[in-house]
Design an enzyme around this catalytic site. Structure first.
Site, PDB file in Angstrom:
ATOM      1  N   LYS A 130      13.335 -12.427   8.205  1.00 16.96           N
ATOM      2  CA  LYS A 130      13.457 -12.482   9.666  1.00 16.96           C
ATOM      3  C   LYS A 130      12.156 -12.937  10.355  1.00 16.96           C
ATOM      4  CE  LYS A 130      16.067 -11.260  13.276  1.00 16.96           C
ATOM      5  NZ  LYS A 130      17.519 -11.427  13.407  1.00 16.96           N
ATOM      6  N   HIS A 183       0.704   1.183  -4.735  1.00 20.16           N
ATOM      7  CA  HIS A 183       1.478   0.109  -4.090  1.00 20.16           C
ATOM      8  C   HIS A 183       0.580  -0.763  -3.207  1.00 20.16           C
ATOM      9  CE1 HIS A 183       5.480   1.300  -5.396  1.00 20.16           C
ATOM     10  NE2 HIS A 183       4.983   2.531  -5.405  1.00 20.16           N
ATOM     11  N   GLY A 222       9.979   1.048  -9.124  1.00 16.72           N
ATOM     12  CA  GLY A 222      11.375   1.471  -9.221  1.00 16.72           C
ATOM     13  C   GLY A 222      11.449   2.974  -9.357  1.00 16.72           C
ATOM     14  N   CYS A 238       3.381  -0.056 -10.228  1.00 16.95           N
ATOM     15  CA  CYS A 238       3.991   1.260 -10.426  1.00 16.95           C
ATOM     16  C   CYS A 238       4.897   1.270 -11.659  1.00 16.95           C
ATOM     17  CB  CYS A 238       4.724   1.663  -9.147  1.00 16.95           C
ATOM     18  SG  CYS A 238       5.094   3.404  -9.103  1.00 16.95           S
ATOM     19  N   TYR A 239       6.186   1.330 -11.497  1.00 18.10           N
ATOM     20  CA  TYR A 239       7.081   1.286 -12.660  1.00 18.10           C
ATOM     21  C   TYR A 239       6.800   0.037 -13.503  1.00 18.10           C
ATOM     22  CZ  TYR A 239      11.412   1.152 -15.409  1.00 18.10           C
ATOM     23  OH  TYR A 239      12.316   1.106 -16.431  1.00 18.10           O
ATOM     24  N   ASP A 251      18.935 -16.005  14.816  1.00 19.39           N
ATOM     25  CA  ASP A 251      19.227 -16.654  13.525  1.00 19.39           C
ATOM     26  C   ASP A 251      20.094 -17.896  13.681  1.00 19.39           C
ATOM     27  OD1 ASP A 251      17.945 -14.399  12.707  1.00 19.39           O
ATOM     28  OD2 ASP A 251      19.716 -13.422  11.880  1.00 19.39           O
ATOM     29  N   GLU A 308       1.385  -3.389  -1.773  1.00 18.99           N
ATOM     30  CA  GLU A 308       2.178  -4.099  -0.761  1.00 18.99           C
ATOM     31  C   GLU A 308       2.345  -3.327   0.546  1.00 18.99           C
ATOM     32  OE1 GLU A 308       3.167  -2.718  -3.526  1.00 18.99           O
ATOM     33  OE2 GLU A 308       5.208  -1.965  -3.484  1.00 18.99           O
TER      34      GLU A 308
END
Ligand code: XMP
Length: 515
Positions: free
Chosen positions: A371, A172, A57, A84-85, A230, A174
């Site tokens: 998605k 990070h 964050g 992180c945060y 979609d 990710e």
């Protein structure tokens, strides 16, 4: 196995990467949800996660009003990973020390593993590349914790308490810039949390079909389809569950691409025998759009008219109790957004009134999916690439690509030019690599010469952009031959056009569409 029992809760503290964490977890075949950091301990417990991830964050744990949680979360016996945060929070709440810094460390860094344990298991011994984006850092470990990794910049880049299964990483894992980040997340999921990889599209289909059947009973469902992936995937999933009791309504609003309605109808009918009602409402839409130049008015007219046409058609079907919609997870997430909630919640077709008037309930079978998962789901159900890989196309269609008044004639000109653009982009093998590529019809005429004659005709602007989510975009450096082919063909083959220009603006400060 219940696909929703093996799951992780991600508490969002406002990082731009929170959705990315969720996608990585899903890619590892573990179901997860993103909840706001302040959803409360009761809701965390009720979710029954087998692992909790605290996101990064933008705040400092020392900021006034910094997003906080109670330390009770660490007493639930559920493994926790702070990123992180999230790591700084763990340190602060469990008695470590966080050093405040106004300088951000941003970019790649090398870390050295001191103590692999569960989390860094199998990552080798050499220095490891990671992506940093933080201000504050952990200076002293909380009691019970050990340092897992350090870097030149911070003595504690990763820490853990193996007994309580609480871990923190400063970087990070990710993002792709942390090449082994995926392995770290998988270690957390499978070694630390002992989760099972139950989240597959195949099992999702089975579960959804059962859910839809149970919910719909003997009632009928309607679904508006637009040609986009979609709505098509949502409709197909409902069709698999209840077959002919689903009616799809395809409204031809007169501002669709060339042959769009035919192609989509043929595909869905032929391949899947879906029950599709096509309503040709072109004349009605164009009549309403007569004389209208303002982009927002065009949008409102088309949105409003769509709902009216859809309602009239849906009313012809007996026993309709449900409306199916292709809402995706990013539209559902109640994330912490420092731009305010409206920045994260997109409004879809304005169907609120319709639901009330017709007393319909919503079925949103894709509301848990990202998605890329929707595409994987479509593929798993045998939907052709032609629909799955389609570039996004705005609801108001060509109307917002015809600058100025929308008339049948101008629609026809743009439709032809647009079809050539797509043909050439496809034959150059670029269609899937580009976010959107299309033609825009400008409200100016310019002079040209054809044979011996002077012409005074329309200008087409060609637009091609790269993007990840449509929020930002870069113009594509199309090969000159592709531009040349498009320009030559549009000018030769489309009556009423004698000039093609290329749009070289990025978003921001421009937008993708011209209106
Ligand atoms: P802009 O032009 O805002 O577009 O950069 C971002 C993305 O949104 C699409 N777009 C729309 N989609 N209704 C839609 O369904 C609309 O009114 C609309 N306006 C823009 C655009 O095509 C791009 O993908």
């Amino acid at each position: 196995m219940d696909i929703h029992s093996e799951k992780v809760l991600i508490l969002d503290f406002g990082s731009q990467y929170t959705q990315l964490i969720a996608r990585r977890v899903r890619e590892a075949k573990v179901y997860c949800e993103i909840h706001p950091f302040n959803s409360g301990l009761a809701s965390v417990k009720a979710f029954k996660p087998k692992g909790i991830i605290l996101s990064g964050g933008p705040s400092s744990v020392y900021d006034k009003g910094a997003p906080m949680i109670g330390r009770e979360i660490f007493g639930l016996g559920v493994p926790v990973l702070g990123i992180c945060y999230g790591m700084q929070l763990i340190a602060k709440l469990l008695g470590g020390k966080v050093e405040r810094s106004n300088k951000r460390e941003y970019g790649g860094a090398d870390i050295v593993i001191e103590n692999a344990g569960d989390l860094f298991n199998g990552l080798g011994s050499g220095p490891m590349k990671v992506w940093m984006s933080h201000g504050d850092r952990v200076e002293a470990l909380p009691p019970g914790f050990k340092t897992i990794a350090r870097s030149d910049n911070s003595a504690i880049c990763a820490m853990g308490d193996a007994k309580r299964k609480i871990y923190g990483v400063q970087f990070h894992p990710e993002v792709v810039h942390t090449p082994k980040g995926d392995k770290i997340l998988k270690n957390f999921l499978f070694q630390v949390c002992a989760l099972k990889p139950a989240w597959t599209m195949k099992s999702f289909i089975e579960t959804s079909i059962e859910d839809i059947r149970a919910r719909a009973g003997e009632d009928r469902v309607v679904c508006g389809i637009s040609g986009g992936v979609d709505s098509a995937v949502a409709a197909l999933l409902v069709h698999k569950a209840i077959g002919a009791r689903l009616t799809c309504i395809f409204v031809d609003n007169g501002v669709l691409r060339k042959n769009e309605a035919d192609k989509v109808e043929a595909t869905l009918k032929k391949s899947f025998h879906m029950n599709i009602r096509r309503v040709n409402a072109s004349a009605r839409f164009l009549k309403k759009l007569k004389g209208v130049e303002d982009p927002e008015r065009k949008r409102k007219i088309i949105g409003g008219e769509f709902v009216r046409v859809f309602e009239a058609e849906a009313k012809k079907i007996k026993n309709v109790k449900f409306l199916a919609q292709g809402t995706l997870y990013p539209d559902v997430i109640e994330s912490v957004s420092f731009k305010g909630p409206s920045a994260t919640i997109k409004s879809h077709h304005n169907v609120g009134g319709l639901l009330k008037k017709m007393k319909l309930k919503l079925v949103e079978p894709l509301r848990e999916l990202f998605k890329d998962e929707v595409r994987a789901l479509g593929r798993e159900m045998g939907m052709p690439d032609e629909i799955i890989d389609r570039q996004p196309f705005p609801g108001p269609g060509l109307a917002i690509r015809i600058i100025g008044e929308v008339t049948k004639k101008r629609c026809d000109i743009l439709r032809e030019a647009d079809a050539i653009v797509l043909e050439e982009i496809k034959s150059a093998g670029l269609y899937k690599k580009i976010w959107q590529s299309f033609a825009v019809l400008l409200p100016i005429r310019t002079v040209g010469v054809m044979g011996d004659e002077r012409t005074y005709e329309n200008t087409i602007a060609l637009r091609a952009v790269e993007s990840v989510d449509g929020m930002t975009a870069d113009w594509v450096k199309l090969p000159y031959e592709v531009m040349e082919n498009i320009s030559r063909r549009v000018i030769n083959e489309v009556r009423g056009v004698n000039r093609v220009v290329y749009d070289i603006s990025s978003k921001p400060p421009s937008t993708i569409e011209w209106e």
